[in-house]
Design a protein around this motif. Structure first.
Motif, PDB file in Angstrom:
ATOM      1  N   THR A  44      67.387 103.428  48.765  1.00  0.00           N
ATOM      2  CA  THR A  44      66.204 104.095  50.128  1.00  0.00           C
ATOM      3  C   THR A  44      65.611 103.975  50.596  1.00  0.00           C
ATOM      4  O   THR A  44      65.501 102.889  50.997  1.00  0.00           O
ATOM      5  CB  THR A  44      65.818 104.281  48.539  1.00  0.00           C
ATOM      6  N   PHE A  45      65.714 104.809  51.531  1.00  0.00           N
ATOM      7  CA  PHE A  45      64.597 104.583  53.383  1.00  0.00           C
ATOM      8  C   PHE A  45      64.288 105.060  53.359  1.00  0.00           C
ATOM      9  O   PHE A  45      62.920 105.284  53.997  1.00  0.00           O
ATOM     10  CB  PHE A  45      65.734 104.485  54.014  1.00  0.00           C
ATOM     11  N   ALA A  46      63.441 106.651  52.088  1.00  0.00           N
ATOM     12  CA  ALA A  46      62.535 107.181  52.285  1.00  0.00           C
ATOM     13  C   ALA A  46      62.023 107.759  51.246  1.00  0.00           C
ATOM     14  O   ALA A  46      62.832 108.135  50.193  1.00  0.00           O
ATOM     15  CB  ALA A  46      62.666 107.907  53.129  1.00  0.00           C
ATOM     16  N   TYR A  47      60.885 107.951  50.702  1.00  0.00           N
ATOM     17  CA  TYR A  47      60.750 108.927  49.568  1.00  0.00           C
ATOM     18  C   TYR A  47      59.175 109.451  49.259  1.00  0.00           C
ATOM     19  O   TYR A  47      58.375 108.951  50.000  1.00  0.00           O
ATOM     20  CB  TYR A  47      60.926 107.571  47.996  1.00  0.00           C
ATOM     21  N   VAL A  48      59.133 110.092  48.621  1.00  0.00           N
ATOM     22  CA  VAL A  48      57.357 111.238  48.293  1.00  0.00           C
ATOM     23  C   VAL A  48      57.310 110.780  46.903  1.00  0.00           C
ATOM     24  O   VAL A  48      58.233 111.378  45.819  1.00  0.00           O
ATOM     25  CB  VAL A  48      57.347 112.190  48.729  1.00  0.00           C
ATOM     26  N   GLU A  49      56.280 109.988  46.744  1.00  0.00           N
ATOM     27  CA  GLU A  49      55.665 109.934  45.310  1.00  0.00           C
ATOM     28  C   GLU A  49      54.392 110.432  45.388  1.00  0.00           C
ATOM     29  O   GLU A  49      53.662 110.511  46.114  1.00  0.00           O
ATOM     30  CB  GLU A  49      55.480 108.305  44.728  1.00  0.00           C
ATOM     31  N   LEU A  50      54.199 111.738  43.799  1.00  0.00           N
ATOM     32  CA  LEU A  50      52.816 112.236  44.065  1.00  0.00           C
ATOM     33  C   LEU A  50      53.014 112.291  42.706  1.00  0.00           C
ATOM     34  O   LEU A  50      53.037 112.333  41.880  1.00  0.00           O
ATOM     35  CB  LEU A  50      53.430 113.469  44.009  1.00  0.00           C
ATOM     36  N   SER A  51      51.215 112.776  42.302  1.00  0.00           N
ATOM     37  CA  SER A  51      51.128 113.165  40.836  1.00  0.00           C
ATOM     38  C   SER A  51      50.799 114.941  40.730  1.00  0.00           C
ATOM     39  O   SER A  51      51.122 116.114  41.699  1.00  0.00           O
ATOM     40  CB  SER A  51      49.163 113.380  40.903  1.00  0.00           C
ATOM     41  N   THR A  52      51.975 114.595  39.159  1.00  0.00           N
ATOM     42  CA  THR A  52      51.930 116.088  38.594  1.00  0.00           C
ATOM     43  C   THR A  52      50.889 116.919  37.394  1.00  0.00           C
ATOM     44  O   THR A  52      51.479 117.191  36.951  1.00  0.00           O
ATOM     45  CB  THR A  52      54.021 116.531  38.482  1.00  0.00           C
ATOM     46  N   ARG A  53      50.079 115.900  37.441  1.00  0.00           N
ATOM     47  CA  ARG A  53      49.323 115.645  36.712  1.00  0.00           C
ATOM     48  C   ARG A  53      48.444 117.177  36.815  1.00  0.00           C
ATOM     49  O   ARG A  53      47.128 116.278  38.014  1.00  0.00           O
ATOM     50  CB  ARG A  53      48.399 114.614  36.151  1.00  0.00           C
ATOM     51  N   PHE A  54      48.153 117.867  36.372  1.00  0.00           N
ATOM     52  CA  PHE A  54      46.981 119.081  36.882  1.00  0.00           C
ATOM     53  C   PHE A  54      45.941 118.657  35.618  1.00  0.00           C
ATOM     54  O   PHE A  54      46.071 118.893  34.278  1.00  0.00           O
ATOM     55  CB  PHE A  54      47.656 120.964  36.641  1.00  0.00           C
ATOM     56  N   ALA A  55      44.284 119.370  35.867  1.00  0.00           N
ATOM     57  CA  ALA A  55      43.774 119.387  35.097  1.00  0.00           C
ATOM     58  C   ALA A  55      44.045 121.023  34.363  1.00  0.00           C
ATOM     59  O   ALA A  55      43.034 121.414  33.142  1.00  0.00           O
ATOM     60  CB  ALA A  55      42.461 119.683  35.830  1.00  0.00           C
ATOM     61  N   VAL A  56      44.117 122.023  34.549  1.00  0.00           N
ATOM     62  CA  VAL A  56      43.915 123.817  33.935  1.00  0.00           C
ATOM     63  C   VAL A  56      45.572 123.294  33.176  1.00  0.00           C
ATOM     64  O   VAL A  56      47.057 123.277  33.864  1.00  0.00           O
ATOM     65  CB  VAL A  56      43.806 124.462  34.865  1.00  0.00           C
ATOM     66  N   SER A  57      46.079 125.260  32.717  1.00  0.00           N
ATOM     67  CA  SER A  57      47.070 125.307  32.189  1.00  0.00           C
ATOM     68  C   SER A  57      47.949 125.287  33.334  1.00  0.00           C
ATOM     69  O   SER A  57      48.138 126.003  34.122  1.00  0.00           O
ATOM     70  CB  SER A  57      46.911 126.782  31.324  1.00  0.00           C
ATOM     71  N   GLY A  58      49.347 126.007  33.214  1.00  0.00           N
ATOM     72  CA  GLY A  58      50.178 126.925  34.477  1.00  0.00           C
ATOM     73  C   GLY A  58      50.408 127.605  34.345  1.00  0.00           C
ATOM     74  O   GLY A  58      50.453 128.004  35.692  1.00  0.00           O
ATOM     75  N   LYS A  59      49.251 128.805  33.366  1.00  0.00           N
ATOM     76  CA  LYS A  59      48.981 130.312  33.820  1.00  0.00           C
ATOM     77  C   LYS A  59      48.462 129.802  34.676  1.00  0.00           C
ATOM     78  O   LYS A  59      48.633 130.925  35.690  1.00  0.00           O
ATOM     79  CB  LYS A  59      48.504 130.789  32.474  1.00  0.00           C
ATOM     80  N   GLN A  60      47.061 129.292  34.914  1.00  0.00           N
ATOM     81  CA  GLN A  60      45.789 128.999  35.014  1.00  0.00           C
ATOM     82  C   GLN A  60      46.329 128.719  37.148  1.00  0.00           C
ATOM     83  O   GLN A  60      45.612 129.097  38.530  1.00  0.00           O
ATOM     84  CB  GLN A  60      45.251 127.873  34.933  1.00  0.00           C
ATOM     85  N   VAL A  61      47.307 126.877  37.215  1.00  0.00           N
ATOM     86  CA  VAL A  61      47.965 127.222  38.431  1.00  0.00           C
ATOM     87  C   VAL A  61      48.619 128.014  38.952  1.00  0.00           C
ATOM     88  O   VAL A  61      48.674 128.520  39.727  1.00  0.00           O
ATOM     89  CB  VAL A  61      49.332 125.722  37.964  1.00  0.00           C
ATOM     90  N   GLU A  62      49.461 128.842  38.123  1.00  0.00           N
ATOM     91  CA  GLU A  62      50.190 129.830  39.074  1.00  0.00           C
ATOM     92  C   GLU A  62      49.384 131.019  39.322  1.00  0.00           C
ATOM     93  O   GLU A  62      49.771 131.494  40.596  1.00  0.00           O
ATOM     94  CB  GLU A  62      51.283 130.475  37.904  1.00  0.00           C
ATOM     95  N   GLY A  63      48.202 131.862  38.250  1.00  0.00           N
ATOM     96  CA  GLY A  63      47.440 132.502  38.983  1.00  0.00           C
ATOM     97  C   GLY A  63      46.524 132.025  40.083  1.00  0.00           C
ATOM     98  O   GLY A  63      46.543 132.916  41.102  1.00  0.00           O
TER      99      GLY A  63
ATOM    100  N   SER B 254      55.546 119.490  33.079  1.00  0.00           N
ATOM    101  CA  SER B 254      55.348 118.228  34.393  1.00  0.00           C
ATOM    102  C   SER B 254      54.945 117.249  33.391  1.00  0.00           C
ATOM    103  O   SER B 254      53.923 117.706  32.935  1.00  0.00           O
ATOM    104  CB  SER B 254      54.609 118.508  35.584  1.00  0.00           C
ATOM    105  N   GLY B 255      55.085 116.007  33.388  1.00  0.00           N
ATOM    106  CA  GLY B 255      54.313 114.489  33.452  1.00  0.00           C
ATOM    107  C   GLY B 255      53.291 114.377  34.147  1.00  0.00           C
ATOM    108  O   GLY B 255      52.820 115.430  34.846  1.00  0.00           O
ATOM    109  N   HIS B 256      52.866 113.595  34.627  1.00  0.00           N
ATOM    110  CA  HIS B 256      51.977 112.580  35.437  1.00  0.00           C
ATOM    111  C   HIS B 256      52.559 112.226  36.485  1.00  0.00           C
ATOM    112  O   HIS B 256      51.487 112.606  37.701  1.00  0.00           O
ATOM    113  CB  HIS B 256      51.220 112.168  35.107  1.00  0.00           C
TER     114      HIS B 256
END
Length: 286
Positions: free
Chosen positions: A84-103, A142-144
């Motif tokens: 691996t010569f490049a990567y992006v690692e990120l948090s996928t943990r939201f504090a609200v529900s999926g519907k709230q994120v979509e909205g 999604s997890g964390h």
């Protein structure tokens, strides 16, 4: 403002900007409404050059907090292949529900203009129509954390720098919070690709192949969703490394030194092996 500025100790170069002095009133009100000063610092360390930049965003155009993920420990990079010569690692943990994120996402698009909102709606509708996957479900599943890496050995990296991107392999690992729904997502993707690719089932997922095209691998392994596309051999290597059978990036000494420089709990981290890329570029010109 200057009294509110703070820099890391033993910095070689310091930078300071007072955002309140910017001429554009619209910019200040939209993104820089009486924030702390912008500060930067450059430090020369044994591990290399470290640049720190602190910018506080605050204003009427800042998206809803629902769209921001929560800081969480990031460690999935440890299961990426050593090539691996490049990567992006990120948090996928939201504090609200999926519907709230979509909205909140649609609200943010609408605040830009009607065209952006229509474009987002088309993408979401197409995702659902072709794969039966809802945007809110992706958030809920999604997890964390998640990581996306680009893998190439030295030979393939030279080819890539020459414009041959077919030699690249992209791999990813994503935590899942709901295995049953994640398995349903894998099934939906498999159904979507059947008829377009030669799809063979494997434990937890599938491999999709088509002549002249990169192969696609998706599988559920425990609490992680693995996905990759590229050459078959590279996909197999990725699975082996994930299972602890191959050489992982976590064994790379230079990468380890870089990670140790990371302070706090960021919501995202990007790493590029600039040394390998430079060596490959120089060897092509030699």
């Amino acid at each position: 403002q200057f009294e509110r500025a703070e820099w890391p100790l033993r910095s070689t170069v310091l930078a300071y900007v007072d955002p309140n002095l910017l001429e554009s009133r619209e910019l200040r009100e939209s993104f820089l409404d009486d924030p702390d000063p912008v500060v930067g610092a450059l430090r020369l360390l044994d591990e290399g050059v470290k640049l720190d930049l602190r910018l506080q965003l605050r204003g009427k155009e800042i998206p809803s907090p629902a769209l921001f993920t929560v800081p969480t420990p990031l460690n999935l990079h440890e299961r990426l292949p050593s090539d691996t010569f490049a990567y992006v690692e990120l948090s996928t943990r939201f504090a609200v529900s999926g519907k709230q994120v979509e909205g909140a996402l649609f609200d943010a698009a609408a605040s830009i203009d009607a065209s952006t909102l229509r474009g987002l709606q088309r993408v979401v509708d197409k995702l659902h129509d072709e794969t039966d996957i809802e945007l809110s479900d992706l958030v809920e599943i999604s997890g964390h954390q998640a990581v996306l890496g680009i893998v190439a050995d030295d030979g393939d990296l030279k080819e890539m720098l020459g414009g041959n991107v077919e030699e690249l392999t992209m791999v990813g690992i994503a935590e899942v919070s709901d295995k049953k729904r994640a398995q349903g997502l894998v099934h939906d993707l498999r159904d979507y690709l059947e008829g377009r690719y030669d799809v063979s089932r494997k434990e937890g997922g599938f491999l999709a192949e088509r002549k002249g095209q990169p192969s696609v691998m998706v599988k559920l392994a425990g609490e992680h969703l693995l996905f990759a596309f590229g050459k078959n051999g590279s996909l197999e290597d990725f699975e082996d490394v994930y299972a602890g059978k191959g050489r992982a990036l976590s064994k790379d000494a230079a990468h380890g030194k870089t990670r140790k420089l990371l302070e706090g709990r960021p919501i995202a981290f990007m790493w590029v092996d600039a040394g390998r890329v430079a060596d490959a570029a120089l060897s092509r010109k030699a």
